[in-house]
Enzyme design. Structure first.
Site, PDB file in Angstrom:
ATOM      1  N   GLY A  99       0.847  -1.177   0.000  1.00 40.52           N
ATOM      2  CA  GLY A  99       0.000   0.000   0.000  1.00 40.52           C
ATOM      3  C   GLY A  99       0.887   1.233   0.000  1.00 40.52           C
ATOM      4  O   GLY A  99       2.114   1.135   0.100  1.00 40.52           O
ATOM      5  N   TYR A 100       0.255   2.399  -0.092  1.00 40.56           N
ATOM      6  CA  TYR A 100       0.998   3.657  -0.189  1.00 40.56           C
ATOM      7  C   TYR A 100       0.554   4.639   0.882  1.00 40.56           C
ATOM      8  O   TYR A 100      -0.632   4.938   1.008  1.00 40.56           O
ATOM      9  CB  TYR A 100       0.819   4.272  -1.581  1.00 40.56           C
ATOM     10  CG  TYR A 100       1.566   3.491  -2.622  1.00 40.56           C
ATOM     11  CD1 TYR A 100       2.860   3.843  -2.977  1.00 40.56           C
ATOM     12  CD2 TYR A 100       1.006   2.366  -3.204  1.00 40.56           C
ATOM     13  CE1 TYR A 100       3.576   3.092  -3.900  1.00 40.56           C
ATOM     14  CE2 TYR A 100       1.707   1.617  -4.119  1.00 40.56           C
ATOM     15  CZ  TYR A 100       2.993   1.982  -4.464  1.00 40.56           C
ATOM     16  OH  TYR A 100       3.701   1.235  -5.366  1.00 40.56           O
TER      17      TYR A 100
END
Length: 156
Positions: free
Chosen positions: A29-30
Site C-alpha cells: 500500500g501507499y
C-alpha cells in the site's frame, strides 16, 4: 543517494513461470502516492519494507529510491493507514542472459496484468529480451504500482 534504473515490459504469456528460480507473494500500500515522492509499505513473504521513491527522469527509467527493512508486524500496522487500494501480486524472479527479470502477476482489481522489470546499471545498457516479453511500457505512469492502486487495470 541510491538511483534506480529499470525498464518495464508487458508480459505476453506465462512461459516465464517455468523459468522462474523463485516466487514470493507481495501485498503493498501507499502512505503517499504523489508522483514527486511515493512512500510504499510492503509485506514481501516474511519480511516488511518501507520504500521512498522520487519522481522519474524524462525517460521514466531512472529515479531516486530508498528502502529500509522493517518487521512484518510494523508493515501490517502501516498498511492500516495507507491510502485506499492495495496491490496484491506474486513476483517471479527469472534469470535470462545475465539479467534478473522481476515478473509481477497481479490479482484483485489488477487481475489479468503481468509486467516484467529489469534493473540496469545505466539507461543505455542493452537488454536481451525473452520471447515472453511484449511491449515496453517504461515511463508509462499507468503501469506504476502507485497508479494501479488508484486506477486498477480492470477499470481501464
Amino acid at each position: 543517494m541510491a538511483q534506480e534504473i529499470e525498464r518495464k515490459y508487458l508480459v505476453s504469456s506465462d512461459e516465464f513461470k517455468a523459468q522462474a528460480a523463485k516466487s514470493v507473494r507481495i501485498i503493498q500500500g501507499y502512505l503517499s502516492s504523489v508522483p514527486q515522492r511515493t512512500v510504499r509499505v510492503r509485506v514481501k513473504g516474511d519480511k516488511g519494507f518501507l520504500t521512498i521513491k522520487g519522481i522519474g527522469n524524462e525517460s521514466g527509467a531512472s529515479r531516486y529510491e530508498w528502502e529500509k527493512e522493517i518487521t512484518v508486524e510494523e508493515a501490517q500496522e502501516l498498511l492500516k493507514i495507507c491510502e485506499p487500494g492495495v496491490i496484491d501480486k506474486t513476483r517471479y524472479l527469472v534469470d535470462f542472459e545475465g539479467h534478473i527479470f522481476e515478473v509481477d502477476e497481479f490479482y484483485g482489481s489488477n487481475q489479468g496484468l503481468t509486467v516484467a522489470e529489469v534493473e540496469l546499471t545505466d539507461e543505455a545498457q542493452t537488454v536481451h529480451k525473452p520471447s515472453w516479453l511484449a511491449e515496453e511500457v517504461t515511463g508509462d505512469a499507468r503501469y506504476y504500482n502507485s497508479m494501479l492502486m488508484k486506477q486498477p487495470f480492470t477499470q481501464w
